[in-house]
Scaffold this motif. Structure first.
Motif, PDB file in Angstrom:
ATOM      1  N   PHE A  81     103.937  96.886   6.080  1.00 29.42           N
ATOM      2  CA  PHE A  81     104.039  95.452   5.822  1.00 29.42           C
ATOM      3  C   PHE A  81     103.717  94.553   7.008  1.00 29.42           C
ATOM      4  CE2 PHE A  81     106.302  97.048   2.172  1.00 29.42           C
ATOM      5  CZ  PHE A  81     105.935  96.168   1.176  1.00 29.42           C
ATOM      6  N   PRO A  82     104.219  94.819   8.232  1.00 30.90           N
ATOM      7  CA  PRO A  82     103.980  93.877   9.324  1.00 30.90           C
ATOM      8  C   PRO A  82     102.505  93.581   9.554  1.00 30.90           C
ATOM      9  CG  PRO A  82     105.710  95.388   9.938  1.00 30.90           C
ATOM     10  CD  PRO A  82     105.106  95.908   8.646  1.00 30.90           C
ATOM     11  N   GLY A  83     102.234  92.303   9.777  1.00 29.06           N
ATOM     12  CA  GLY A  83     100.883  91.822  10.000  1.00 29.06           C
ATOM     13  C   GLY A  83     100.719  90.459   9.361  1.00 29.06           C
ATOM     14  N   VAL A  84      99.514  89.953   9.420  1.00 29.20           N
ATOM     15  CA  VAL A  84      99.196  88.672   8.784  1.00 29.20           C
ATOM     16  C   VAL A  84      98.338  88.968   7.566  1.00 29.20           C
ATOM     17  CG1 VAL A  84      98.084  86.422   9.063  1.00 29.20           C
ATOM     18  CG2 VAL A  84      99.330  87.439  10.985  1.00 29.20           C
ATOM     19  N   TRP A  85      98.748  88.430   6.429  1.00 30.57           N
ATOM     20  CA  TRP A  85      98.098  88.649   5.144  1.00 30.57           C
ATOM     21  C   TRP A  85      97.652  87.322   4.564  1.00 30.57           C
ATOM     22  CZ3 TRP A  85      97.703  93.690   3.423  1.00 30.57           C
ATOM     23  CH2 TRP A  85      98.487  94.635   4.096  1.00 30.57           C
ATOM     24  N   ARG A  86      96.507  87.310   3.890  1.00 32.02           N
ATOM     25  CA  ARG A  86      95.965  86.065   3.332  1.00 32.02           C
ATOM     26  C   ARG A  86      95.495  86.305   1.897  1.00 32.02           C
ATOM     27  NH1 ARG A  86      92.038  84.124   7.342  1.00 32.02           N
ATOM     28  NH2 ARG A  86      93.883  83.522   8.488  1.00 32.02           N
ATOM     29  N   SER A  87      95.746  85.307   1.050  1.00 32.59           N
ATOM     30  CA  SER A  87      95.334  85.392  -0.354  1.00 32.59           C
ATOM     31  C   SER A  87      94.823  84.042  -0.828  1.00 32.59           C
ATOM     32  CB  SER A  87      96.522  85.820  -1.223  1.00 32.59           C
ATOM     33  OG  SER A  87      96.160  85.852  -2.588  1.00 32.59           O
ATOM     34  N   GLN A  88      93.700  84.054  -1.533  1.00 31.77           N
ATOM     35  CA  GLN A  88      93.212  82.849  -2.213  1.00 31.77           C
ATOM     36  C   GLN A  88      93.605  82.969  -3.673  1.00 31.77           C
ATOM     37  OE1 GLN A  88      89.006  82.473  -1.581  1.00 31.77           O
ATOM     38  NE2 GLN A  88      89.262  81.879   0.543  1.00 31.77           N
ATOM     39  N   PHE A  89      93.936  81.847  -4.293  1.00 30.38           N
ATOM     40  CA  PHE A  89      94.392  81.879  -5.676  1.00 30.38           C
ATOM     41  C   PHE A  89      94.072  80.567  -6.359  1.00 30.38           C
ATOM     42  CE2 PHE A  89      97.717  80.100  -3.103  1.00 30.38           C
ATOM     43  CZ  PHE A  89      98.195  79.035  -3.858  1.00 30.38           C
ATOM     44  N   VAL A  90      94.221  80.554  -7.670  1.00 32.60           N
ATOM     45  CA  VAL A  90      94.120  79.327  -8.454  1.00 32.60           C
ATOM     46  C   VAL A  90      95.381  79.237  -9.301  1.00 32.60           C
ATOM     47  CG1 VAL A  90      92.841  78.044 -10.202  1.00 32.60           C
ATOM     48  CG2 VAL A  90      91.603  79.423  -8.516  1.00 32.60           C
ATOM     49  N   ASN A  91      96.168  78.196  -9.071  1.00 31.31           N
ATOM     50  CA  ASN A  91      97.388  77.962  -9.829  1.00 31.31           C
ATOM     51  C   ASN A  91      97.059  77.037 -10.987  1.00 31.31           C
ATOM     52  OD1 ASN A  91      99.879  76.103 -10.342  1.00 31.31           O
ATOM     53  ND2 ASN A  91     100.714  77.947  -9.389  1.00 31.31           N
TER      54      ASN A  91
ATOM     55  N   CYS B 220     101.603  84.242 -10.926  1.00 27.37           N
ATOM     56  CA  CYS B 220     102.601  84.961 -10.137  1.00 27.37           C
ATOM     57  C   CYS B 220     102.064  86.252  -9.528  1.00 27.37           C
ATOM     58  CB  CYS B 220     103.805  85.279 -11.011  1.00 27.37           C
ATOM     59  SG  CYS B 220     104.586  83.815 -11.697  1.00 27.37           S
ATOM     60  N   GLN B 221     100.763  86.460  -9.597  1.00 23.27           N
ATOM     61  CA  GLN B 221     100.147  87.684  -9.086  1.00 23.27           C
ATOM     62  C   GLN B 221      99.192  87.324  -7.952  1.00 23.27           C
ATOM     63  OE1 GLN B 221      98.372  89.469 -12.541  1.00 23.27           O
ATOM     64  NE2 GLN B 221     100.297  89.462 -13.661  1.00 23.27           N
ATOM     65  N   PHE B 222      99.403  87.957  -6.802  1.00 25.03           N
ATOM     66  CA  PHE B 222      98.605  87.658  -5.621  1.00 25.03           C
ATOM     67  C   PHE B 222      98.064  88.942  -5.007  1.00 25.03           C
ATOM     68  CE2 PHE B 222     101.660  84.281  -6.089  1.00 25.03           C
ATOM     69  CZ  PHE B 222     100.912  83.145  -5.880  1.00 25.03           C
ATOM     70  N   THR B 223      96.801  88.930  -4.614  1.00 30.84           N
ATOM     71  CA  THR B 223      96.202  90.035  -3.880  1.00 30.84           C
ATOM     72  C   THR B 223      95.908  89.528  -2.485  1.00 30.84           C
ATOM     73  OG1 THR B 223      95.226  90.946  -5.888  1.00 30.84           O
ATOM     74  CG2 THR B 223      94.292  91.667  -3.791  1.00 30.84           C
ATOM     75  N   TYR B 224      96.536  90.166  -1.487  1.00 27.91           N
ATOM     76  CA  TYR B 224      96.413  89.781  -0.093  1.00 27.91           C
ATOM     77  C   TYR B 224      95.504  90.759   0.645  1.00 27.91           C
ATOM     78  CZ  TYR B 224     100.549  86.750  -0.484  1.00 27.91           C
ATOM     79  OH  TYR B 224     101.424  85.776  -0.814  1.00 27.91           O
ATOM     80  N   GLY B 225      94.733  90.221   1.565  1.00 33.93           N
ATOM     81  CA  GLY B 225      93.971  91.033   2.497  1.00 33.93           C
ATOM     82  C   GLY B 225      94.593  90.903   3.877  1.00 33.93           C
ATOM     83  N   ARG B 226      94.617  91.996   4.609  1.00 33.11           N
ATOM     84  CA  ARG B 226      95.189  91.955   5.975  1.00 33.11           C
ATOM     85  C   ARG B 226      94.222  91.223   6.884  1.00 33.11           C
ATOM     86  NH1 ARG B 226      99.091  95.007   8.467  1.00 33.11           N
ATOM     87  NH2 ARG B 226      99.105  96.596   6.818  1.00 33.11           N
ATOM     88  N   VAL B 227      94.743  90.237   7.630  1.00 32.05           N
ATOM     89  CA  VAL B 227      93.941  89.482   8.593  1.00 32.05           C
ATOM     90  C   VAL B 227      94.005  90.175   9.948  1.00 32.05           C
ATOM     91  CG1 VAL B 227      93.670  87.254   9.744  1.00 32.05           C
ATOM     92  CG2 VAL B 227      94.340  87.338   7.346  1.00 32.05           C
ATOM     93  N   ASN B 228      95.178  90.666  10.299  1.00 35.46           N
ATOM     94  CA  ASN B 228      95.329  91.463  11.536  1.00 35.46           C
ATOM     95  C   ASN B 228      96.510  92.393  11.418  1.00 35.46           C
ATOM     96  OD1 ASN B 228      97.666  90.007  12.046  1.00 35.46           O
ATOM     97  ND2 ASN B 228      96.876  89.013  13.866  1.00 35.46           N
TER      98      ASN B 228
END
Length: 143
Positions: A31-41, A135-143
């Motif tokens: 889990f530790p790290g920076v994660w980013r997700s783009q989404f449309v609410n 309510c569903q998010f897919t994150y990519g690790r930034v670092n």
């Protein structure tokens, strides 16, 4: 007697992979790290969320919507079984002000079912509304 009871409870928690904070449980080091997700609410439109998960058990999550809203929450995180929990301690903005005055914003804590798809992709489904695409998010690790 209390000591034996507490020892039994702690042993059971460890056997089932539960910890108090700091990312224990199923995959503690993932889990530790920076994660980013783009989404449309469906209500607020497109947005970007960045979640910084620290090894010391704290997190910061910043959500920016294309219409200009920016929300930041701070707190602690933990893993219990297959649930990733964000225990929110505070958030910004602290108030919403409108024509009838200002009201404090109460940020709820969040529980997410999680799946790792490799070391750099994290799928989170908010447990309170997991059937809703918002309510569903897919994150990519930034670092």
């Amino acid at each position: 007697m209390k000591s034996k009871h507490l020892t039994a409870i702690l042993a059971a928690a460890m056997a089932f992979g539960m910890t108090g904070c700091g990312g224990g449980g199923g995959t503690p080091n993932a889990f530790p790290g920076v994660w980013r997700s783009q989404f449309v609410n469906s209500t607020f439109g497109p947005g970007l969320v960045e979640l910084a998960i620290l090894p010391n058990g704290t997190f910061t999550q910043q959500t920016a919507y294309s219409r200009g809203s920016l929300i930041t929450i701070f707190g602690t995180w933990r893993v219990v079984g297959n649930v990733f929990r964000l225990d929110v301690q505070r958030g910004e903005p602290r108030q919403f002000c409108g024509p009838l005055g200002c009201n404090d914003i109460l940020y709820p804590s969040e529980s997410h079912l999680f799946t790792f798809n490799g070391p750099n992709t994290l799928q989170l489904n908010n447990a309170s509304c997991s059937a809703n695409p918002d309510c569903q998010f897919t994150y990519g690790r930034v670092n």
